[in-house]
Design a protein around this motif. Structure first.
Motif, PDB file in Angstrom:
ATOM      1  N   GLU A 217       0.833  -1.211   0.000  1.00 19.28           N
ATOM      2  CA  GLU A 217       0.000   0.000   0.000  1.00 19.28           C
ATOM      3  C   GLU A 217       0.863   1.255   0.000  1.00 19.28           C
ATOM      4  OE1 GLU A 217      -2.890  -0.170   3.141  1.00 19.28           O
ATOM      5  OE2 GLU A 217      -4.117  -1.666   2.108  1.00 19.28           O
TER       6      GLU A 217
ATOM      7  N   ASN B 133       2.617   3.987  -2.804  1.00 21.70           N
ATOM      8  CA  ASN B 133       2.815   4.441  -4.176  1.00 21.70           C
ATOM      9  C   ASN B 133       4.288   4.798  -4.330  1.00 21.70           C
ATOM     10  OD1 ASN B 133       3.056   6.140  -6.513  1.00 21.70           O
ATOM     11  ND2 ASN B 133       0.836   6.437  -6.455  1.00 21.70           N
TER      12      ASN B 133
ATOM     13  N   GLY C  25      -0.777   4.039  -0.963  1.00 25.14           N
ATOM     14  CA  GLY C  25      -1.425   3.604  -2.182  1.00 25.14           C
ATOM     15  C   GLY C  25      -2.566   2.641  -1.902  1.00 25.14           C
ATOM     16  N   GLU C  26      -3.179   2.125  -2.935  1.00 24.16           N
ATOM     17  CA  GLU C  26      -4.300   1.181  -2.839  1.00 24.16           C
ATOM     18  C   GLU C  26      -3.818  -0.205  -3.247  1.00 24.16           C
ATOM     19  OE1 GLU C  26      -7.275  -1.225  -2.725  1.00 24.16           O
ATOM     20  OE2 GLU C  26      -7.532   0.818  -1.907  1.00 24.16           O
ATOM     21  N   ARG C  27      -4.042  -1.197  -2.391  1.00 25.42           N
ATOM     22  CA  ARG C  27      -3.516  -2.544  -2.632  1.00 25.42           C
ATOM     23  C   ARG C  27      -4.101  -3.206  -3.891  1.00 25.42           C
ATOM     24  NH1 ARG C  27      -4.655  -6.207   2.335  1.00 25.42           N
ATOM     25  NH2 ARG C  27      -3.713  -4.410   3.370  1.00 25.42           N
TER      26      ARG C  27
ATOM     27  N   THR D 268      -4.614  -1.696  -6.844  1.00 22.37           N
ATOM     28  CA  THR D 268      -4.347  -0.945  -8.077  1.00 22.37           C
ATOM     29  C   THR D 268      -3.882  -1.837  -9.222  1.00 22.37           C
ATOM     30  OG1 THR D 268      -3.791   1.054  -6.829  1.00 22.37           O
ATOM     31  CG2 THR D 268      -2.997   0.916  -9.099  1.00 22.37           C
ATOM     32  N   ALA D 269      -2.848  -2.637  -8.987  1.00 23.24           N
ATOM     33  CA  ALA D 269      -2.299  -3.480 -10.059  1.00 23.24           C
ATOM     34  C   ALA D 269      -3.284  -4.573 -10.478  1.00 23.24           C
ATOM     35  CB  ALA D 269      -0.978  -4.098  -9.611  1.00 23.24           C
TER      36      ALA D 269
ATOM     37  N   THR E  41      -6.533  -4.470 -10.278  1.00 22.97           N
ATOM     38  CA  THR E  41      -7.632  -3.853 -11.020  1.00 22.97           C
ATOM     39  C   THR E  41      -7.241  -3.614 -12.466  1.00 22.97           C
ATOM     40  OG1 THR E  41      -8.513  -2.785  -9.034  1.00 22.97           O
ATOM     41  CG2 THR E  41      -9.145  -1.843 -11.146  1.00 22.97           C
ATOM     42  N   GLU E  42      -6.011  -3.144 -12.685  1.00 27.72           N
ATOM     43  CA  GLU E  42      -5.550  -2.900 -14.056  1.00 27.72           C
ATOM     44  C   GLU E  42      -5.498  -4.202 -14.854  1.00 27.72           C
ATOM     45  OE1 GLU E  42      -1.950  -0.637 -16.487  1.00 27.72           O
ATOM     46  OE2 GLU E  42      -1.720  -1.078 -14.346  1.00 27.72           O
TER      47      GLU E  42
ATOM     48  N   SER F  59     -13.799  -1.823 -12.539  1.00 34.55           N
ATOM     49  CA  SER F  59     -13.104  -1.857 -11.260  1.00 34.55           C
ATOM     50  C   SER F  59     -13.226  -3.255 -10.665  1.00 34.55           C
ATOM     51  CB  SER F  59     -13.700  -0.821 -10.307  1.00 34.55           C
ATOM     52  OG  SER F  59     -12.957  -0.742  -9.108  1.00 34.55           O
TER      53      SER F  59
ATOM     54  N   SER G  21     -17.879   0.362 -11.636  1.00 35.02           N
ATOM     55  CA  SER G  21     -17.020   1.015 -10.649  1.00 35.02           C
ATOM     56  C   SER G  21     -17.808   1.592  -9.479  1.00 35.02           C
ATOM     57  CB  SER G  21     -16.185   2.109 -11.319  1.00 35.02           C
ATOM     58  OG  SER G  21     -17.020   3.053 -11.952  1.00 35.02           O
TER      59      SER G  21
END
Length: 476
Positions: free
Chosen positions: A118, A120, A127-129, A131-132, A134-135, A145, A308
């Motif tokens: 978490e 960036n 950061g948001e755990r 993020t990767a 979700t991408e 999302s 989302s």
């Protein structure tokens, strides 16, 4: 004074203090805490007192050796590698999906120290755990999302709690499934605060059935893919497109529990068609939930992806904090999903590797194995054709042509020829070999034998006569 009856066998059981003074146990004091030594000693001695317990050894040295053995097993843990000879690719009892080698290698690097779970790394802020993940999921499924919880049942609980608490959850009677461990979907929904609203019949449910059930108390329409059983014959299922249209017109979220979670169309490999996550999302379903440790080939987790706005509602719900995935799960899923970015994921995702092996390749492997094996003369081993399955509540009715070895005992008494006895012996091997019984023979299906395990399997089969027949040989 009345004398109490004393079991003669119990008189031979030594006291705990006496065993703690045994030279072997004393030598273990540098490795184990005193209270651990004492407790394990008590448990070993208590087992002798049990009506179903083992016979008390005549020699204290043998008791001390058993205490030492129990301590070593506790110290190394009970979860261990096994060789899967059942032919069931996603055996729940055996941990479901094996992980790709590249994933395991990357995990050891990440988990041996700290990670940017978490953080960036560009701006140094929190950061948001997700993020990767979700991408990756947005690329592979087309979702807006996503979030991850600890299993798919948790995903259902979170969705119902966040979107339909004290409101009705409309679902077809033909989709009220029971999952492993006797957990039933109606119970899961109601425990999450939803009110179950059944529509249609077991074999036929139309979009009009859902429409008639809509009212001011409706919280969501839940569609549950029948991934662990089949209904055939006089059947009808509401089309997803019709439900999506119904949901939009009444502003009711359409949520689908897809179960198996295929990211690739398995039918192109000659298997039954299973809708992919991307296909369901493209039809307009608001949220899709699926297991990560089934057809996707990851670790145990429930993935929720889709709209989302709705995903945010679930992420902001207090229950998400209790159900969200930890760094180990996130690291595993990221690495497995990375394999799907490649041109041919079936070459690197373990589940797909196992499922797509041709019968001719498996026959050749099993035949070559048998040719070089020096099987003891008291055992008969033959090459046979078998049928493998996915298991784990996935692709019901789908079987795969496969090949394996059938083992039986030649001669001897009936008890020694027992296939159950042979199964026990194989489970006592190092590593344990899990096989099945067919036609009174023990069968090892080569579809689920990992190539790197063949030498271990060969060694164990060549040492069959020396393997213990005691079912407790590898147990605590």
């Amino acid at each position: 004074m009345n004398e109490s009856h004393t079991d003669p066998g119990a008189q031979r059981i030594p006291q705990v203090d006496k065993m703690l003074r045994h030279p072997l146990i004393i030598s273990l004091k540098n490795d184990y805490r005193h209270e651990v030594l004492s407790e394990v000693t008590r448990r070993v001695l208590a087992n002798y007192r049990s009506p179903d317990g083992a016979k008390v050894p005549e020699n204290l040295d043998d008791i001390a050796a058993e205490i030492e053995s129990r301590l070593k097993k506790l110290r190394t843990g009970s979860l261990r590698k096994v060789i899967n000879g059942t032919g069931i690719i996603l055996s729940t009892n055996l941990g479901r999906a094996p992980l790709p080698q590249t994933t395991v290698d990357r995990l050891s690097e990440i988990l041996l120290g700290y990670s940017n779970l978490e953080v960036n790394l560009q701006n140094g802020k929190r950061g948001e755990r997700m993020t990767a993940l979700t991408e990756l999921l947005s690329m592979l499924t087309g979702c807006d999302s996503a979030i991850v919880v600890n299993n798919n049942a948790a995903a259902v609980v979170l969705a119902v709690s966040a979107l339909s608490n004290k409101k009705e959850v409309i679902i077809s009677r033909g989709e009220l499934i029971e999952i492993g461990g006797s957990f039933r979907l109606p119970d899961v929904i109601e425990s999450a605060g939803g009110i179950l609203k059944e529509v249609g019949t077991t074999n036929r449910t139309r979009a009009s059935d859902y429409q008639k059930a809509l009212n001011n108390s409706t919280g969501m329409i839940l569609k549950c893919h029948r991934s662990n059983f089949e209904i055939s014959g006089f059947t009808e299922t509401a089309k997803t497109a019709d439900l999506v249209k119904l949901g939009k017109s009444h502003k009711i979220p359409i949520v689908e529990d897809l179960g198996s979670g295929a990211l690739i169309d398995y039918s192109k490999f000659g298997m039954k068609y299973e809708p992919t996550v991307a296909e369901v999302i493209s039809e307009g379903v608001d949220l899709v939930m699926f297991s990560a440790d089934k057809l996707m080939g990851g670790s145990q987790a429930g993935i929720i992806c889709g709209n989302s706005e709705l995903v945010k509602k679930l992420r902001d719900h207090p229950m998400y904090r209790a159900l969200r995935a930890d760094k180990l799960t996130i690291a595993v899923l990221e690495q497995v999903l990375c394999q799907y970015l490649q041109l041919a994921p079936e070459k690197s995702v373990s589940v797909m590797q196992l499922a797509t092996k041709s019968a001719s390749e498996l026959k050749s492997r099993a035949a070559n194995f048998l040719a070089k094996a020096k099987i003891p003369h008291q055992y008969n081993v033959e090459l046979i054709e078998t049928r493998s399955a996915f298991g784990g509540g996935t692709l019901p009715g789908q079987s795969l042509e496969s090949f394996g070895l059938a083992i039986s005992v030649a001669g001897g008494t009936e008890s020694k020829r027992s296939p159950d006895k042979l199964l026990t012996m194989l489970r006592s091997a190092d590593p344990p070999i899990i096989a099945i019984i067919q036609d009174d023979k023990v069968v090892i299906d080569f579809r689920t034998i990992m190539p790197h395990d063949e030498e271990l399997l060969l060694s164990s089969l060549e040492k069959l006569p020396t393997l213990p027949t005691n079912s407790n040989a590898n147990c605590f």
